[in-house]
Design a protein around this motif. Sequence first.
Motif, PDB file in Angstrom:
ATOM      1  N   UNK A  77       0.845  -1.198   0.000  1.00 46.46           N
ATOM      2  CA  UNK A  77       0.000   0.000   0.000  1.00 46.46           C
ATOM      3  C   UNK A  77       0.874   1.238   0.000  1.00 46.46           C
ATOM      4  N   UNK A  78       0.304   2.350  -0.480  1.00 49.02           N
ATOM      5  CA  UNK A  78       1.059   3.586  -0.685  1.00 49.02           C
ATOM      6  C   UNK A  78       0.342   4.749  -0.025  1.00 49.02           C
ATOM      7  N   UNK A  79       1.056   5.465   0.820  1.00 47.90           N
ATOM      8  CA  UNK A  79       0.535   6.687   1.419  1.00 47.90           C
ATOM      9  C   UNK A  79       0.860   7.854   0.491  1.00 47.90           C
ATOM     10  N   UNK A  80      -0.141   8.722   0.239  1.00 44.96           N
ATOM     11  CA  UNK A  80       0.074   9.830  -0.709  1.00 44.96           C
ATOM     12  C   UNK A  80       0.624   9.301  -2.025  1.00 44.96           C
ATOM     13  N   UNK A  81      -0.022   8.261  -2.533  1.00 42.88           N
ATOM     14  CA  UNK A  81       0.496   7.541  -3.686  1.00 42.88           C
ATOM     15  C   UNK A  81       0.765   8.401  -4.899  1.00 42.88           C
ATOM     16  N   UNK A  82      -0.154   9.287  -5.234  1.00 43.23           N
ATOM     17  CA  UNK A  82       0.012  10.115  -6.432  1.00 43.23           C
ATOM     18  C   UNK A  82       1.154  11.104  -6.260  1.00 43.23           C
ATOM     19  N   UNK A  83       1.312  11.656  -5.051  1.00 36.07           N
ATOM     20  CA  UNK A  83       2.366  12.630  -4.785  1.00 36.07           C
ATOM     21  C   UNK A  83       3.748  12.030  -5.014  1.00 36.07           C
ATOM     22  N   UNK A  84       3.919  10.772  -4.618  1.00 40.61           N
ATOM     23  CA  UNK A  84       5.237  10.141  -4.679  1.00 40.61           C
ATOM     24  C   UNK A  84       5.359   9.092  -5.789  1.00 40.61           C
ATOM     25  N   UNK A  85       4.443   9.085  -6.731  1.00 39.87           N
ATOM     26  CA  UNK A  85       4.442   8.014  -7.742  1.00 39.87           C
ATOM     27  C   UNK A  85       5.706   8.009  -8.597  1.00 39.87           C
ATOM     28  N   UNK A  86       6.313   9.179  -8.849  1.00 38.59           N
ATOM     29  CA  UNK A  86       7.546   9.215  -9.642  1.00 38.59           C
ATOM     30  C   UNK A  86       8.734   8.703  -8.840  1.00 38.59           C
ATOM     31  N   UNK A  87       8.586   8.608  -7.529  1.00 43.28           N
ATOM     32  CA  UNK A  87       9.641   8.097  -6.654  1.00 43.28           C
ATOM     33  C   UNK A  87       9.467   6.601  -6.437  1.00 43.28           C
ATOM     34  N   UNK A  88       8.299   6.201  -5.935  1.00 37.53           N
ATOM     35  CA  UNK A  88       8.083   4.794  -5.596  1.00 37.53           C
ATOM     36  C   UNK A  88       7.842   3.931  -6.826  1.00 37.53           C
ATOM     37  N   UNK A  89       7.113   4.471  -7.816  1.00 40.18           N
ATOM     38  CA  UNK A  89       6.617   3.620  -8.882  1.00 40.18           C
ATOM     39  C   UNK A  89       5.546   2.706  -8.327  1.00 40.18           C
ATOM     40  N   UNK A  90       5.391   1.516  -8.902  1.00 39.92           N
ATOM     41  CA  UNK A  90       4.366   0.583  -8.431  1.00 39.92           C
ATOM     42  C   UNK A  90       4.954  -0.806  -8.265  1.00 39.92           C
ATOM     43  N   UNK A  91       4.221  -1.638  -7.515  1.00 37.84           N
ATOM     44  CA  UNK A  91       4.569  -3.052  -7.325  1.00 37.84           C
ATOM     45  C   UNK A  91       3.285  -3.837  -7.506  1.00 37.84           C
ATOM     46  N   UNK A 136      14.699   7.452   1.593  1.00 37.24           N
ATOM     47  CA  UNK A 136      15.004   8.352   0.481  1.00 37.24           C
ATOM     48  C   UNK A 136      15.512   9.708   0.968  1.00 37.24           C
ATOM     49  N   UNK A 137      15.979  10.497   0.026  1.00 36.65           N
ATOM     50  CA  UNK A 137      16.494  11.845   0.300  1.00 36.65           C
ATOM     51  C   UNK A 137      15.408  12.913   0.172  1.00 36.65           C
ATOM     52  N   UNK A 138      14.203  12.510  -0.176  1.00 41.40           N
ATOM     53  CA  UNK A 138      13.131  13.467  -0.473  1.00 41.40           C
ATOM     54  C   UNK A 138      12.758  14.288   0.753  1.00 41.40           C
ATOM     55  N   UNK A 139      12.585  15.590   0.554  1.00 37.46           N
ATOM     56  CA  UNK A 139      12.108  16.504   1.591  1.00 37.46           C
ATOM     57  C   UNK A 139      10.618  16.741   1.344  1.00 37.46           C
ATOM     58  N   UNK A 140       9.748  16.301   2.272  1.00 34.37           N
ATOM     59  CA  UNK A 140       8.302  16.396   2.025  1.00 34.37           C
ATOM     60  C   UNK A 140       7.829  17.789   1.633  1.00 34.37           C
ATOM     61  N   UNK A 141       8.317  18.827   2.294  1.00 32.20           N
ATOM     62  CA  UNK A 141       7.862  20.190   1.990  1.00 32.20           C
ATOM     63  C   UNK A 141       8.179  20.577   0.551  1.00 32.20           C
ATOM     64  N   UNK A 142       9.361  20.184   0.076  1.00 33.80           N
ATOM     65  CA  UNK A 142       9.739  20.491  -1.304  1.00 33.80           C
ATOM     66  C   UNK A 142       8.896  19.693  -2.286  1.00 33.80           C
ATOM     67  N   UNK A 143       8.665  18.428  -1.987  1.00 34.26           N
ATOM     68  CA  UNK A 143       7.848  17.577  -2.853  1.00 34.26           C
ATOM     69  C   UNK A 143       6.429  18.130  -2.958  1.00 34.26           C
ATOM     70  N   UNK A 144       5.863  18.517  -1.842  1.00 35.98           N
ATOM     71  CA  UNK A 144       4.491  19.041  -1.831  1.00 35.98           C
ATOM     72  C   UNK A 144       4.398  20.372  -2.561  1.00 35.98           C
ATOM     73  N   UNK A 145       5.411  21.232  -2.389  1.00 29.64           N
ATOM     74  CA  UNK A 145       5.399  22.518  -3.084  1.00 29.64           C
ATOM     75  C   UNK A 145       5.493  22.331  -4.591  1.00 29.64           C
ATOM     76  N   UNK A 146       6.322  21.375  -5.010  1.00 32.21           N
ATOM     77  CA  UNK A 146       6.467  21.105  -6.444  1.00 32.21           C
ATOM     78  C   UNK A 146       5.157  20.588  -7.031  1.00 32.21           C
ATOM     79  N   UNK A 147       4.532  19.655  -6.333  1.00 28.01           N
ATOM     80  CA  UNK A 147       3.274  19.073  -6.838  1.00 28.01           C
ATOM     81  C   UNK A 147       2.168  20.116  -6.871  1.00 28.01           C
TER      82      UNK A 147
END
Length: 483
Positions: A77-91, A136-147
């Motif tokens: 399962x994926x939390x905030x799946x759409x936000x992080x889809x380019x990072x996690x991808x799918x399984x 990961x190295x992702x910073x949530x605030x930056x990811x959310x601002x970009x999206x």
Amino acid sequence: MNTPVRRLATIMLALMVALMGSATWVQYVQADALNNDTRNSRTLYREYNNARGPIVVAGEAIASSTPVDDPFGYQRSYANGELYSAVTGFYSVVNGRSQLEKASNEVLTGDSDQLFFTRVRDLLTGRTPEGAAVETTILPAAQEAARAGLGDQQGAVVAIEPSTGRILALVSTPGFDPNELAVHSTSDASAAYNLLSVADGNPLRSNATQERYAPGSTFKLVTAAAALESGDYTSATELPAPVELDIPQTSSTIGNFGGGGCGSDPVTLANALRVSCNTSFAQLGLDLGEDAIAEQAERFGFGDDSLTVPLPVTGSVFPSELDPPSLAQSAIGQRDVQATPLQMAMVVAAIANDGELMRPYLVDTVRSADLTVVSETDPERYSRPLSEENADALTEMMVGVVEDGTATSAQISGVRVAGKTGTAQTVEGQPPHAWFTSFAPADDPQVAVAVLVENGGSLGNEATGGQVAAPIARAVMEAVLGG
């Protein structure tokens, strides 16, 4: 032994050798490839029977596995799946894996050689095997601002910490919800995949790392770097700046955005970058020559088809064997020049880091289930595209772009921002792509950003990089600096 019997024996021996060779080839030589093939359902069934490790952002799992009462044993399962889809991808049990779920599969399943002693310990203690966590190295605030900045527009944002290469944001739109592909109903998972595979914007591919675009005027940073590195130019060197530039060997001309001039003729290199003067940079490209620009582009990472972060990155392209018309257009990021948003983030990150380009990376730490650190990524130099002196000069030129040039919308109160806009022509009849590359603070860079908005986004043909992409980059920089 008569002749027919000898022939029959020879044929039988040859068949036996062929059979043994085929079995050896499949079971030994092709074993890893077959086991790792995303279409191999047996591998996925075997993987599902063990707890797959989580993918983590800032201490929170954005992809995790929990026990379920069905033949698979665990549900991804994926939390905030759409936000992080380019990072996690799918399984997916029927569609395989993508992005980090694929690139880090061996550690997530616990099958990596790095986890050998963990597997031995589990075997001896009877502990249920579990995969390792990928932090990961992702910073949530930056990811959310970009999206949030991209909104409903198609495009991508990549943010990098210049001094280390850590990727702070990696967003591609449109994204998708990996949960729809992770369901255990094979028919539902297949149906979801089929819909996504034909959806507008190809959401299953990352615009940030897998797609290439004409970089437009953001590529002028590469041309300017080549000029400075040649030793024949400084930021004060004057360049011709006609309203239109006659291109050798053709009756065509290159004009400036909006058909106007560049403020003066001639114009300094700094001012040519500030107002994004096409005619000056096209002539500069002709004067420098193909080799100088190609070598400079290569030092920034163009032409590298083997780069991984660990997601595989499509190689960016500066064309070869250019005639003068092609060279003039390539020097301003048009014609056949193609770059991923990650590549353009690497360009500005190198400038920000005193001319030293650090290898970008997305995985910070891998931890076993008992939280033991299995591996950590150490920052590594990728190349040195330009000297510290020339990086400082180019930085000041980029500050001018933001302070009173084409990117005033990227200004941040109390912070000096360095940037470069780009408005890249695409196929005939389609609006241009809007680009912006930047870093901040200019005197102590903490974040470098590349933003691409496909086909002008909400403004279409009226779009420019300064109008559409720069405000998104500003929001991401503010998110990093505010954190």
